[in-house]
Design a protein around this motif. Structure first.
Motif, PDB file in Angstrom:
ATOM      1  N   ARG A 201     -27.404  37.354 -68.150  1.00  0.00           N
ATOM      2  CA  ARG A 201     -28.500  36.378 -68.134  1.00  0.00           C
ATOM      3  C   ARG A 201     -27.984  34.995 -67.757  1.00  0.00           C
ATOM      4  O   ARG A 201     -28.624  34.263 -66.996  1.00  0.00           O
ATOM      5  CB  ARG A 201     -29.161  36.330 -69.519  1.00  0.00           C
ATOM      6  N   SER A 202     -26.814  34.644 -68.251  1.00  0.00           N
ATOM      7  CA  SER A 202     -26.202  33.360 -67.908  1.00  0.00           C
ATOM      8  C   SER A 202     -25.956  33.264 -66.406  1.00  0.00           C
ATOM      9  O   SER A 202     -26.209  32.224 -65.785  1.00  0.00           O
ATOM     10  CB  SER A 202     -24.875  33.200 -68.662  1.00  0.00           C
ATOM     11  N   LEU A 203     -25.492  34.371 -65.827  1.00  0.00           N
ATOM     12  CA  LEU A 203     -25.243  34.398 -64.385  1.00  0.00           C
ATOM     13  C   LEU A 203     -26.542  34.195 -63.610  1.00  0.00           C
ATOM     14  O   LEU A 203     -26.568  33.490 -62.595  1.00  0.00           O
ATOM     15  CB  LEU A 203     -24.588  35.728 -64.009  1.00  0.00           C
ATOM     16  N   GLU A 204     -27.625  34.779 -64.093  1.00  0.00           N
ATOM     17  CA  GLU A 204     -28.933  34.602 -63.452  1.00  0.00           C
ATOM     18  C   GLU A 204     -29.387  33.137 -63.506  1.00  0.00           C
ATOM     19  O   GLU A 204     -30.036  32.644 -62.584  1.00  0.00           O
ATOM     20  CB  GLU A 204     -29.992  35.467 -64.145  1.00  0.00           C
ATOM     21  N   LEU A 205     -29.044  32.456 -64.599  1.00  0.00           N
ATOM     22  CA  LEU A 205     -29.487  31.081 -64.802  1.00  0.00           C
ATOM     23  C   LEU A 205     -28.611  30.049 -64.076  1.00  0.00           C
ATOM     24  O   LEU A 205     -29.006  28.887 -63.959  1.00  0.00           O
ATOM     25  CB  LEU A 205     -29.494  30.742 -66.303  1.00  0.00           C
ATOM     26  N   ALA A 206     -27.442  30.484 -63.614  1.00  0.00           N
ATOM     27  CA  ALA A 206     -26.503  29.544 -62.984  1.00  0.00           C
ATOM     28  C   ALA A 206     -27.126  28.915 -61.743  1.00  0.00           C
ATOM     29  O   ALA A 206     -27.593  29.614 -60.846  1.00  0.00           O
ATOM     30  CB  ALA A 206     -25.209  30.253 -62.632  1.00  0.00           C
ATOM     31  N   GLU A 207     -27.094  27.586 -61.707  1.00  0.00           N
ATOM     32  CA  GLU A 207     -27.694  26.853 -60.587  1.00  0.00           C
ATOM     33  C   GLU A 207     -26.666  26.350 -59.588  1.00  0.00           C
ATOM     34  O   GLU A 207     -27.017  25.671 -58.624  1.00  0.00           O
ATOM     35  CB  GLU A 207     -28.502  25.667 -61.139  1.00  0.00           C
ATOM     36  N   SER A 208     -25.402  26.673 -59.818  1.00  0.00           N
ATOM     37  CA  SER A 208     -24.354  26.225 -58.901  1.00  0.00           C
ATOM     38  C   SER A 208     -23.185  27.197 -58.983  1.00  0.00           C
ATOM     39  O   SER A 208     -23.042  27.923 -59.979  1.00  0.00           O
ATOM     40  CB  SER A 208     -23.878  24.813 -59.275  1.00  0.00           C
ATOM     41  N   PRO A 209     -22.331  27.237 -57.953  1.00  0.00           N
ATOM     42  CA  PRO A 209     -21.150  28.108 -58.009  1.00  0.00           C
ATOM     43  C   PRO A 209     -20.250  27.789 -59.196  1.00  0.00           C
ATOM     44  O   PRO A 209     -19.656  28.697 -59.792  1.00  0.00           O
ATOM     45  CB  PRO A 209     -20.446  27.817 -56.676  1.00  0.00           C
ATOM     46  N   ALA A 210     -20.147  26.500 -59.556  1.00  0.00           N
ATOM     47  CA  ALA A 210     -19.290  26.121 -60.676  1.00  0.00           C
ATOM     48  C   ALA A 210     -19.814  26.701 -61.984  1.00  0.00           C
ATOM     49  O   ALA A 210     -19.043  27.209 -62.809  1.00  0.00           O
ATOM     50  CB  ALA A 210     -19.187  24.601 -60.767  1.00  0.00           C
ATOM     51  N   LEU A 211     -21.122  26.634 -62.200  1.00  0.00           N
ATOM     52  CA  LEU A 211     -21.706  27.203 -63.414  1.00  0.00           C
ATOM     53  C   LEU A 211     -21.586  28.728 -63.426  1.00  0.00           C
ATOM     54  O   LEU A 211     -21.352  29.337 -64.468  1.00  0.00           O
ATOM     55  CB  LEU A 211     -23.174  26.792 -63.537  1.00  0.00           C
ATOM     56  N   ALA A 212     -21.742  29.348 -62.267  1.00  0.00           N
ATOM     57  CA  ALA A 212     -21.680  30.817 -62.188  1.00  0.00           C
ATOM     58  C   ALA A 212     -20.282  31.343 -62.478  1.00  0.00           C
ATOM     59  O   ALA A 212     -20.121  32.495 -62.896  1.00  0.00           O
ATOM     60  CB  ALA A 212     -22.126  31.274 -60.806  1.00  0.00           C
ATOM     61  N   ALA A 213     -19.263  30.513 -62.291  1.00  0.00           N
ATOM     62  CA  ALA A 213     -17.879  30.974 -62.450  1.00  0.00           C
ATOM     63  C   ALA A 213     -17.608  31.512 -63.848  1.00  0.00           C
ATOM     64  O   ALA A 213     -16.890  32.514 -64.006  1.00  0.00           O
ATOM     65  CB  ALA A 213     -16.917  29.828 -62.135  1.00  0.00           C
ATOM     66  N   GLN A 214     -18.178  30.872 -64.868  1.00  0.00           N
ATOM     67  CA  GLN A 214     -17.858  31.265 -66.246  1.00  0.00           C
ATOM     68  C   GLN A 214     -18.410  32.645 -66.616  1.00  0.00           C
ATOM     69  O   GLN A 214     -17.646  33.511 -67.062  1.00  0.00           O
ATOM     70  CB  GLN A 214     -18.341  30.180 -67.211  1.00  0.00           C
ATOM     71  N   PRO A 215     -19.704  32.905 -66.453  1.00  0.00           N
ATOM     72  CA  PRO A 215     -20.163  34.269 -66.760  1.00  0.00           C
ATOM     73  C   PRO A 215     -19.592  35.305 -65.786  1.00  0.00           C
ATOM     74  O   PRO A 215     -19.337  36.451 -66.170  1.00  0.00           O
ATOM     75  CB  PRO A 215     -21.685  34.178 -66.646  1.00  0.00           C
ATOM     76  N   ALA A 216     -19.377  34.907 -64.537  1.00  0.00           N
ATOM     77  CA  ALA A 216     -18.882  35.859 -63.537  1.00  0.00           C
ATOM     78  C   ALA A 216     -17.531  36.428 -63.929  1.00  0.00           C
ATOM     79  O   ALA A 216     -17.309  37.653 -63.862  1.00  0.00           O
ATOM     80  CB  ALA A 216     -18.796  35.183 -62.168  1.00  0.00           C
ATOM     81  N   ILE A 217     -16.611  35.573 -64.355  1.00  0.00           N
ATOM     82  CA  ILE A 217     -15.267  36.071 -64.678  1.00  0.00           C
ATOM     83  C   ILE A 217     -15.285  36.915 -65.951  1.00  0.00           C
ATOM     84  O   ILE A 217     -14.526  37.878 -66.082  1.00  0.00           O
ATOM     85  CB  ILE A 217     -14.261  34.899 -64.803  1.00  0.00           C
ATOM     86  N   ARG A 218     -16.199  36.619 -66.867  1.00  0.00           N
ATOM     87  CA  ARG A 218     -16.294  37.389 -68.105  1.00  0.00           C
ATOM     88  C   ARG A 218     -16.833  38.795 -67.837  1.00  0.00           C
ATOM     89  O   ARG A 218     -16.325  39.781 -68.384  1.00  0.00           O
ATOM     90  CB  ARG A 218     -17.192  36.646 -69.113  1.00  0.00           C
ATOM     91  N   ILE A 219     -17.852  38.889 -66.998  1.00  0.00           N
ATOM     92  CA  ILE A 219     -18.410  40.208 -66.655  1.00  0.00           C
ATOM     93  C   ILE A 219     -17.376  41.011 -65.870  1.00  0.00           C
ATOM     94  O   ILE A 219     -17.177  42.213 -66.113  1.00  0.00           O
ATOM     95  CB  ILE A 219     -19.697  40.054 -65.829  1.00  0.00           C
ATOM     96  N   ALA A 220     -16.699  40.347 -64.942  1.00  0.00           N
ATOM     97  CA  ALA A 220     -15.708  41.032 -64.106  1.00  0.00           C
ATOM     98  C   ALA A 220     -14.603  41.656 -64.941  1.00  0.00           C
ATOM     99  O   ALA A 220     -14.139  42.770 -64.660  1.00  0.00           O
ATOM    100  CB  ALA A 220     -15.123  40.045 -63.093  1.00  0.00           C
ATOM    101  N   ARG A 239     -17.932  45.593 -57.776  1.00  0.00           N
ATOM    102  CA  ARG A 239     -18.679  44.430 -58.253  1.00  0.00           C
ATOM    103  C   ARG A 239     -17.733  43.434 -58.925  1.00  0.00           C
ATOM    104  O   ARG A 239     -17.898  42.217 -58.796  1.00  0.00           O
ATOM    105  CB  ARG A 239     -19.770  44.850 -59.250  1.00  0.00           C
ATOM    106  N   ALA A 240     -16.736  43.952 -59.642  1.00  0.00           N
ATOM    107  CA  ALA A 240     -15.764  43.065 -60.288  1.00  0.00           C
ATOM    108  C   ALA A 240     -15.058  42.202 -59.244  1.00  0.00           C
ATOM    109  O   ALA A 240     -14.871  40.997 -59.451  1.00  0.00           O
ATOM    110  CB  ALA A 240     -14.746  43.888 -61.070  1.00  0.00           C
ATOM    111  N   LEU A 241     -14.675  42.811 -58.120  1.00  0.00           N
ATOM    112  CA  LEU A 241     -14.017  42.058 -57.056  1.00  0.00           C
ATOM    113  C   LEU A 241     -14.914  40.930 -56.565  1.00  0.00           C
ATOM    114  O   LEU A 241     -14.473  39.782 -56.409  1.00  0.00           O
ATOM    115  CB  LEU A 241     -13.674  42.999 -55.897  1.00  0.00           C
ATOM    116  N   SER A 242     -16.189  41.250 -56.367  1.00  0.00           N
ATOM    117  CA  SER A 242     -17.140  40.235 -55.911  1.00  0.00           C
ATOM    118  C   SER A 242     -17.283  39.114 -56.933  1.00  0.00           C
ATOM    119  O   SER A 242     -17.328  37.927 -56.582  1.00  0.00           O
ATOM    120  CB  SER A 242     -18.498  40.886 -55.658  1.00  0.00           C
TER     121      SER A 242
END
Length: 290
Positions: A201-220, A239-242
């Motif tokens: 959900r955090s990744l969906e809410l991310a409005e910038s690449p910088a904000l998306a970085a935090q949930p992205a690395i945790r899910i990966a 998907r983890a690679l992406s």
């Protein structure tokens, strides 16, 4: 003692030249010219900063600082006046009731990069900003209690502040932090399934690449962890690679903005990409590649 101990300074050479009644000409290096230019740029920015402080209304000064954050951090290396003008500008904004200035001055004291670090002042300003309706300050108070910045850690209070922030407004950061607390079992039971749902959900809410970085690395991380299968989370190295690549971009942007403490996380994102590729190339590992 080394030879450097006996090195002669420029001022001492100038004194010798006076004793000898011989003029001495110093040839400036390219670095000297560079420094002079940077000092000039810092002075120009100091003027802009002071004018913004004197002419801004509402949250205008805080907005000016956010828009010029990289310039301000660079200029602060060449002028002590930058930090002083920042504090004075925020204080003017606070006197006019600006919640953003309250929060951002608190962040300045929390980080301790341009001014002396003072967590007590940071907490006081965050609480003031929260009372004036600043959602970000609610999240920031969560950090104060999660990491025990003004005393003992209090995960219960941290959880409540993150949950409050997430309830008040859609927040990528607050939702991500709630996921962290579920992943570690802080103020709640450990539940990586809940954590992953919150990070998604955090990744969906991310409005910038910088904000998306935090949930992205945790899910990966979960998607390449063999233990995730026990939780019903399928391995998905593609998907983890992406996601690791997405995290790398955002983290590089953060670091370029002066958030150098993310360098270790950037190294993790790069290493994660190598691990995901190795899993994709390993025919013995059954993985999802959709």
């Amino acid at each position: 003692m080394s030879e450097a101990t006996y090195a002669v300074s420029r001022e001492e050479l100038e004194r010798l030249s006076k004793f000898a009644d011989v003029p001495m000409i110093f040839h400036e290096t390219p670095d000297s010219y560079h420094d002079e230019a940077e000092i000039g740029n810092a002075q120009d920015l100091l003027t802009e900063l002071a004018r913004a402080a004197l002419s801004s209304v509402g949250d205008g000064f805080a907005q000016f600082v956010q828009e010029n954050a990289a310039r301000i951090h660079e200029a602060a290396r060449y002028s002590d006046g930058i930090a002083e003008a920042l504090v004075l500008g925020y204080r003017l904004g606070i006197s006019a009731g600006s919640a953003a200035c309250m929060n951002d001055l608190g962040a300045l004291y929390y980080m301790g990069e341009l001014v002396e670090q003072d967590y007590a002042k940071a907490a006081e300003l965050y609480e003031m900003a929260m009372r004036h309706g600043c959602f970000q300050s609610v999240i920031n108070l969560g950090y104060i209690y999660e990491y025990g910045r003004t005393g003992e850690r209090d995960f219960g209070k941290a959880f409540r502040f993150y949950a409050l922030a997430a309830a008040l407004a859609p927040s990528c950061e607050a939702t991500c932090k709630l996921g962290d607390m579920f992943s570690r079992g802080q103020a709640t039971e450990t539940n990586l399934t809940f954590a992953k749902a919150l990070w998604e959900r955090s990744l969906e809410l991310a409005e910038s690449p910088a904000l998306a970085a935090q949930p992205a690395i945790r899910i990966a991380r979960l998607l390449i962890d063999p233990n995730s299968a026990e939780l019903g989370i399928e391995l998905d190295p593609l998907r983890a690679l992406s996601l690791f690549q997405r995290a790398e971009v955002g983290l590089r942007m953060d670091i370029a903005d002066g958030l150098y403490y993310y360098r270790r996380r950037l190294a993790e994102a790069i290493k994660g990409q190598a691990q995901a590729r190795a899993m994709l190339d390993d025919d013995s590992i059954e993985v999802t590649t959709q």
